[in-house]
Design an enzyme around this catalytic site. Structure first.
Site, PDB file in Angstrom:
ATOM      1  N   LYS A 156       2.486  20.872  -4.487  1.00  0.00           N
ATOM      2  CA  LYS A 156       2.269  21.379  -5.932  1.00  0.00           C
ATOM      3  C   LYS A 156       1.614  20.381  -7.170  1.00  0.00           C
ATOM      4  O   LYS A 156       0.641  20.513  -7.741  1.00  0.00           O
ATOM      5  CB  LYS A 156       3.669  21.708  -6.601  1.00  0.00           C
ATOM      6  CG  LYS A 156       4.264  22.975  -5.508  1.00  0.00           C
ATOM      7  CD  LYS A 156       5.416  23.480  -6.172  1.00  0.00           C
ATOM      8  CE  LYS A 156       6.666  22.605  -5.557  1.00  0.00           C
ATOM      9  NZ  LYS A 156       6.738  22.756  -4.083  1.00  0.00           N
ATOM     10  N   ARG A 236       8.305   8.620  -6.361  1.00  0.00           N
ATOM     11  CA  ARG A 236       9.425   7.998  -6.377  1.00  0.00           C
ATOM     12  C   ARG A 236       9.225   6.444  -5.928  1.00  0.00           C
ATOM     13  O   ARG A 236       8.257   5.841  -5.417  1.00  0.00           O
ATOM     14  CB  ARG A 236      10.606   8.423  -5.020  1.00  0.00           C
ATOM     15  CG  ARG A 236      10.938   9.766  -5.243  1.00  0.00           C
ATOM     16  CD  ARG A 236      12.074   9.803  -6.600  1.00  0.00           C
ATOM     17  NE  ARG A 236      12.438  10.942  -6.696  1.00  0.00           N
ATOM     18  CZ  ARG A 236      12.120  11.852  -7.659  1.00  0.00           C
ATOM     19  NH1 ARG A 236      11.248  11.642  -8.428  1.00  0.00           N
ATOM     20  NH2 ARG A 236      12.897  13.040  -7.860  1.00  0.00           N
ATOM     21  N   ASP A 260       5.523   5.230 -12.977  1.00  0.00           N
ATOM     22  CA  ASP A 260       6.660   6.185 -13.655  1.00  0.00           C
ATOM     23  C   ASP A 260       8.025   6.102 -12.847  1.00  0.00           C
ATOM     24  O   ASP A 260       8.908   6.738 -13.479  1.00  0.00           O
ATOM     25  CB  ASP A 260       6.020   7.677 -13.877  1.00  0.00           C
ATOM     26  CG  ASP A 260       7.062   8.396 -14.764  1.00  0.00           C
ATOM     27  OD1 ASP A 260       7.165   8.052 -15.923  1.00  0.00           O
ATOM     28  OD2 ASP A 260       7.344   9.277 -14.371  1.00  0.00           O
ATOM     29  N   GLU A 265      15.228   1.695 -10.389  1.00  0.00           N
ATOM     30  CA  GLU A 265      15.232   2.432 -11.778  1.00  0.00           C
ATOM     31  C   GLU A 265      16.564   2.806 -12.004  1.00  0.00           C
ATOM     32  O   GLU A 265      16.974   3.006 -13.270  1.00  0.00           O
ATOM     33  CB  GLU A 265      14.131   3.401 -11.763  1.00  0.00           C
ATOM     34  CG  GLU A 265      14.481   4.743 -10.914  1.00  0.00           C
ATOM     35  CD  GLU A 265      13.551   5.838 -11.194  1.00  0.00           C
ATOM     36  OE1 GLU A 265      12.382   5.711 -11.050  1.00  0.00           O
ATOM     37  OE2 GLU A 265      14.093   7.072 -11.412  1.00  0.00           O
ATOM     38  N   HIS A 297      10.113   7.131 -15.978  1.00  0.00           N
ATOM     39  CA  HIS A 297      10.399   8.464 -15.432  1.00  0.00           C
ATOM     40  C   HIS A 297      10.270   9.533 -16.293  1.00  0.00           C
ATOM     41  O   HIS A 297      11.140  10.403 -16.366  1.00  0.00           O
ATOM     42  CB  HIS A 297      11.715   8.553 -14.649  1.00  0.00           C
ATOM     43  CG  HIS A 297      11.749   9.413 -13.389  1.00  0.00           C
ATOM     44  ND1 HIS A 297      12.460   8.849 -12.321  1.00  0.00           N
ATOM     45  CD2 HIS A 297      11.487  10.621 -13.273  1.00  0.00           C
ATOM     46  CE1 HIS A 297      12.095  10.201 -11.203  1.00  0.00           C
ATOM     47  NE2 HIS A 297      11.434  11.037 -11.987  1.00  0.00           N
TER      48      HIS A 297
HETATM   49  P1  NAI Z   1       5.719  19.395  -2.799  1.00  0.00           P
HETATM   50  O1  NAI Z   1       6.921  19.330  -1.711  1.00  0.00           O
HETATM   51  O2  NAI Z   1       5.279  20.691  -3.393  1.00  0.00           O
HETATM   52  O3  NAI Z   1       4.510  18.394  -2.218  1.00  0.00           O
HETATM   53  C1  NAI Z   1       4.700  17.216  -1.536  1.00  0.00           C
HETATM   54  C2  NAI Z   1       3.510  17.092  -0.371  1.00  0.00           C
HETATM   55  O4  NAI Z   1       3.688  15.831   0.255  1.00  0.00           O
HETATM   56  C3  NAI Z   1       3.491  18.262   0.490  1.00  0.00           C
HETATM   57  O5  NAI Z   1       2.233  18.802   0.652  1.00  0.00           O
HETATM   58  C4  NAI Z   1       3.984  17.464   1.853  1.00  0.00           C
HETATM   59  O6  NAI Z   1       3.135  17.838   3.086  1.00  0.00           O
HETATM   60  C5  NAI Z   1       3.227  15.971   1.619  1.00  0.00           C
HETATM   61  N1  NAI Z   1       4.142  14.956   2.587  1.00  0.00           N
HETATM   62  C6  NAI Z   1       4.996  15.008   3.197  1.00  0.00           C
HETATM   63  N2  NAI Z   1       5.403  14.054   3.737  1.00  0.00           N
HETATM   64  C7  NAI Z   1       4.024  13.439   3.821  1.00  0.00           C
HETATM   65  C8  NAI Z   1       3.763  12.022   4.289  1.00  0.00           C
HETATM   66  N3  NAI Z   1       4.416  11.464   5.163  1.00  0.00           N
HETATM   67  N4  NAI Z   1       2.523  11.610   3.910  1.00  0.00           N
HETATM   68  C9  NAI Z   1       1.701  12.381   3.100  1.00  0.00           C
HETATM   69  N5  NAI Z   1       1.977  13.507   2.653  1.00  0.00           N
HETATM   70  C10 NAI Z   1       3.152  13.851   2.695  1.00  0.00           C
HETATM   71  O7  NAI Z   1       6.435  18.205  -3.855  1.00  0.00           O
HETATM   72  P2  NAI Z   1       5.864  18.170  -5.280  1.00  0.00           P
HETATM   73  O8  NAI Z   1       6.510  19.126  -6.490  1.00  0.00           O
HETATM   74  O9  NAI Z   1       4.422  18.181  -5.270  1.00  0.00           O
HETATM   75  O10 NAI Z   1       6.554  16.580  -5.823  1.00  0.00           O
HETATM   76  C11 NAI Z   1       6.212  15.580  -5.042  1.00  0.00           C
HETATM   77  C12 NAI Z   1       7.167  14.482  -5.458  1.00  0.00           C
HETATM   78  O11 NAI Z   1       7.060  14.066  -6.820  1.00  0.00           O
HETATM   79  C13 NAI Z   1       8.576  14.778  -5.473  1.00  0.00           C
HETATM   80  O12 NAI Z   1       8.981  14.732  -4.074  1.00  0.00           O
HETATM   81  C14 NAI Z   1       9.156  13.847  -6.381  1.00  0.00           C
HETATM   82  O13 NAI Z   1       9.798  12.495  -5.597  1.00  0.00           O
HETATM   83  C15 NAI Z   1       8.147  13.663  -7.398  1.00  0.00           C
HETATM   84  N6  NAI Z   1       8.466  14.046  -8.696  1.00  0.00           N
HETATM   85  C16 NAI Z   1       8.248  13.110  -9.832  1.00  0.00           C
HETATM   86  C17 NAI Z   1       8.569  13.389 -10.996  1.00  0.00           C
HETATM   87  C18 NAI Z   1       8.375  12.355 -12.299  1.00  0.00           C
HETATM   88  O14 NAI Z   1       8.807  12.958 -13.299  1.00  0.00           O
HETATM   89  N7  NAI Z   1       7.915  11.504 -11.994  1.00  0.00           N
HETATM   90  C19 NAI Z   1       8.806  15.003 -11.205  1.00  0.00           C
HETATM   91  C20 NAI Z   1       8.851  15.766 -10.214  1.00  0.00           C
HETATM   92  C21 NAI Z   1       8.559  15.384  -8.776  1.00  0.00           C
END
Ligand code: NAI
Length: 332
Positions: A156, A236, A260, A265, A297
């Site tokens: 996403k 992360r 971020d 952290e 963050h």
């Molecule tokens: P999502 O689940 O929609 O997308 C994650 C993508 O990573 C998926 O397309 C998945 O297939 C892919 N993926 C999984 N394993 C992988 C690998 N080994 N190599 C490459 N790609 C891989 O998650 P979304 O919503 O896009 O969030 C991503 C991450 O962002 C979250 O898991 C969270 O840790 C982080 N995040 C950070 C925030 C912040 O405030 N800094 C806020 C929200 C999320």
């Protein structure tokens, strides 16, 4: 019957948004400032659910205590769930719910803010001008137009980020274990991780933290990156081996770093440490580089995202209370 929910790591904004949106949900909310860990888990006595955030520790031992104290639901008010032992929760029959997409735009836009600030040095320009220093010396940036951006994880957030960078006129390469066909149609090209690292002027991390992605960026992968490239992590902290990144910055191999999130952290972020002596040598070293930008963050931190987090979390809790299917359950 409304649920009694113990909130851990509560900040003033959590309270404000959850109280506002709970007016219709009607749950009993107990706001605790302390993070959840083995020492604080007993505070849930009398509650039926816990609501936790990114740095609360919900390991097997904590889950055992929560179960003993009568907790029936773990509600994450975030998307990532790497801090919860999902298998342990399952073994104790406690469902874990989360907010899978509160605002991918908030995080993707903050990622762009980090890139633009590092590149055009607006943080330095702001301070200079306030001091009457109108010199442009050492503020040189580069055009984003025509540059190659590598997106690791096109879920996403990564896909919104890729679309924004296409709008800048960048060539966008992506690496993911699952390709997103819509993005390919918009001009994104999927390549192997090594090819992405070798070609990208900017590498941005948007995959979840798990056993496959921990230290995805390490000494070896840093060597594969273009000399002087920019690395951005809003995913992360532990996606990056921070010590290896410090070495790459010291040698000049890594040109810019925007963070971020940070491996350690949980001891620092979301708290004011301005009057204490920070003991974390690694973050102090990172803070000392002129080409490193750290935010604590805050990528998710928009009004829209906070509203969505509160609405969806309370809905998750109500669904559990009313024994409806849990649309946002993790690991099912
Ligand atoms: P999502 O689940 O929609 O997308 C994650 C993508 O990573 C998926 O397309 C998945 O297939 C892919 N993926 C999984 N394993 C992988 C690998 N080994 N190599 C490459 N790609 C891989 O998650 P979304 O919503 O896009 O969030 C991503 C991450 O962002 C979250 O898991 C969270 O840790 C982080 N995040 C950070 C925030 C912040 O405030 N800094 C806020 C929200 C999320």
């Amino acid at each position: 019957m409304p649920m009694t929910v113990a909130f851990f790591s509560t900040q003033s904004y959590d309270r404000a948004y959850f109280e506002r949106f709970n007016a219709s949900a009607g749950h009993r909310l107990l706001f605790l400032e302390t993070p959840l860990n083995e020492q604080t888990a007993t505070l849930v006595a009398g509650c039926e659910a816990v609501c936790i955030f990114v740095n609360d520790q919900c390991n097997a031992e904590v889950i055992k205590i929560l179960k003993e104290k009568g907790i029936r639901l773990i509600a994450l008010r975030c998307a990532g769930f790497n801090n919860v032992d999902i298998a342990a929760a399952k073994a104790h029959g406690i469902p874990v719910v989360r907010v899978p997409a509160y605002s991918p735009h908030a995080v993707a836009e903050h990622t762009v803010a980090l890139i633009l600030t590092l590149n055009r040095k607006t943080h330095k320009a702001y301070n200079r001008v306030r001091e009457g220093n109108f010199s442009l010396d050492r503020l040189t940036g580069f055009d984003l137009y025509g540059k190659t951006v590598g997106v690791v994880g096109t879920g996403k957030i990564g896909s919104v980020f890729a679309q924004i960078m296409l709008g800048f006129g960048c060539r966008v390469l992506a690496f993911d274990v699952q390709e997103n066909a819509a993005l390919v149609g918009e001009g994104v090209r999927y390549v192997a991780l090594d090819e992405l690292l070798a070609a990208a002027d900017i590498v941005s991390l948007h995959c979840p933290l798990n056993e496959h992605t921990r230290h995805l960026i390490n000494a070896g992968s840093l060597k594969k990156m273009k000399h002087g490239a920019m690395l951005i992590n809003t995913g992360r902290g532990a996606l990056i081996d921070t010590k290896a990144v410090v070495a790459a910055l010291k040698s000049g191999r890594l040109g810019h770093l925007g963070l971020d999130v940070y491996e350690q952290e949980e001891h620092l972020f979301f708290q004011d440490h301005s009057e204490t002596i920070i003991q974390d040598e690694l973050i102090l070293r990172l803070m000392s580089f002129p080409n490193v930008l750290i935010t604590a963050h805050q990528a998710f931190f928009t009004d829209e995202a906070l509203s969505e987090i509160a609405t969806v979390t309370l809905q998750n809790i109500t669904d559990f209370e009313k024994e409806r299917p849990l649309a946002n359950e993790v690991g099912m």
